[in-house]
Design a protein around this motif. Structure first.
Motif, PDB file in Angstrom:
ATOM      1  N   GLN A   1       7.947   2.436  -7.692  1.00 55.20           N
ATOM      2  CA  GLN A   1       6.719   1.757  -8.094  1.00 55.20           C
ATOM      3  C   GLN A   1       7.069   0.530  -8.917  1.00 55.20           C
ATOM      4  O   GLN A   1       7.869   0.606  -9.851  1.00 55.20           O
ATOM      5  CB  GLN A   1       5.839   2.679  -8.921  1.00 55.20           C
TER       6      GLN A   1
ATOM      7  N   PHE B   1      -2.532  -1.631  -3.121  1.00 53.43           N
ATOM      8  CA  PHE B   1      -2.601  -1.370  -4.557  1.00 53.43           C
ATOM      9  C   PHE B   1      -3.377  -2.482  -5.263  1.00 53.43           C
ATOM     10  O   PHE B   1      -4.113  -2.228  -6.208  1.00 53.43           O
ATOM     11  CB  PHE B   1      -1.195  -1.297  -5.172  1.00 53.43           C
TER      12      PHE B   1
ATOM     13  N   LEU C   1       5.142  -1.122  -3.921  1.00 57.21           N
ATOM     14  CA  LEU C   1       6.307  -0.236  -3.837  1.00 57.21           C
ATOM     15  C   LEU C   1       7.468  -1.006  -3.242  1.00 57.21           C
ATOM     16  O   LEU C   1       7.270  -1.870  -2.391  1.00 57.21           O
ATOM     17  CB  LEU C   1       6.013   0.968  -2.931  1.00 57.21           C
TER      18      LEU C   1
ATOM     19  N   SER D   1       0.848  -1.189   0.000  1.00 52.44           N
ATOM     20  CA  SER D   1       0.000   0.000   0.000  1.00 52.44           C
ATOM     21  C   SER D   1       0.885   1.242   0.000  1.00 52.44           C
ATOM     22  O   SER D   1       2.052   1.184   0.388  1.00 52.44           O
ATOM     23  CB  SER D   1      -0.938  -0.003   1.210  1.00 52.44           C
ATOM     24  N   PRO D   2       0.326   2.375  -0.431  1.00 56.40           N
ATOM     25  CA  PRO D   2       1.136   3.588  -0.523  1.00 56.40           C
ATOM     26  C   PRO D   2       1.551   4.162   0.825  1.00 56.40           C
ATOM     27  O   PRO D   2       2.529   4.884   0.908  1.00 56.40           O
ATOM     28  CB  PRO D   2       0.246   4.569  -1.281  1.00 56.40           C
ATOM     29  N   GLU D   3       0.806   3.844   1.892  1.00 57.84           N
ATOM     30  CA  GLU D   3       1.139   4.320   3.234  1.00 57.84           C
ATOM     31  C   GLU D   3       0.419   3.446   4.243  1.00 57.84           C
ATOM     32  O   GLU D   3      -0.565   2.770   3.897  1.00 57.84           O
ATOM     33  CB  GLU D   3       0.759   5.783   3.414  1.00 57.84           C
TER      34      GLU D   3
ATOM     35  N   THR E   1       0.390   0.227 -11.007  1.00 61.12           N
ATOM     36  CA  THR E   1       1.250  -0.002  -9.845  1.00 61.12           C
ATOM     37  C   THR E   1       0.718  -1.166  -9.025  1.00 61.12           C
ATOM     38  O   THR E   1      -0.449  -1.193  -8.652  1.00 61.12           O
ATOM     39  CB  THR E   1       1.331   1.259  -8.965  1.00 61.12           C
TER      40      THR E   1
END
Length: 159
Positions: A129, A105, A120, A97-99, A117
């Motif tokens: 990505q 994702f 990460l 996940s982005p954060e 994407t």
């Protein structure tokens, strides 16, 4: 300063200001016998890796829960020449996940587009990505968030 060389305190203040403005950690100037070095120590930054908290909630989910347990899939059971196999292009730490707390994702069974994407990989404080090599369905997620990965390690299977 027992050398007898006098430094201008205002010049030192200006150098310190330059450090702050430019985010540099040190500046050193020398002229003839005189040398001045101004440095600042940045506070240590602690980065907490996202923690998977799925273990307790999965037990409470209905029959569909075993599908979500697939991130622990065995990568050795996958053909390394599979065109949908996404491998790590670098050494780093993988995040789905982005954060922390944000949706992942991808999910198992999700349809993805080429170039979308998937996850990460953090390497040298840079988040890179990792994108889908082709359109398809995510059939395996071979890593968990916060997992250290090596170059060439299988990450995701898109078929």
């Amino acid at each position: 300063m027992t050398s007898g060389i006098q430094f201008d305190p205002e010049a030192i203040r200006k150098l310190a200001e330059i450090l702050r403005e430019t985010d540099l950690t040190e500046i050193e100037l020398s002229e003839k016998e005189a040398r001045i070095r101004v440095a600042r120590i940045l506070p240590a930054v602690t980065v907490a890796a996202p923690v998977m908290q799925a273990a307790a909630p999965l037990a409470a989910l209905p029959a569909a829960a075993p599908v979500a347990a697939a991130p622990a899939a065995d990568p050795s059971a996958i053909d390394p020449k599979n065109p949908g196999l996404v491998t790590s292009p670098m050494v780093g730490v993988a995040y789905l996940s982005p954060e922390p707390g944000a949706p992942q994702f991808i999910q198992l069974g999700a349809k993805v587009a080429q170039g979308q994407t998937l996850l990460l990989i953090e390497a040298m404080k840079t988040f890179n990505q990792i994108k889908a090599p082709r359109a398809g369905t995510v059939t395996r997620i071979l890593i968990e968030t916060g997992t250290p990965v090596e170059y060439g390690e299988p990450l995701v299977l898109v078929e």
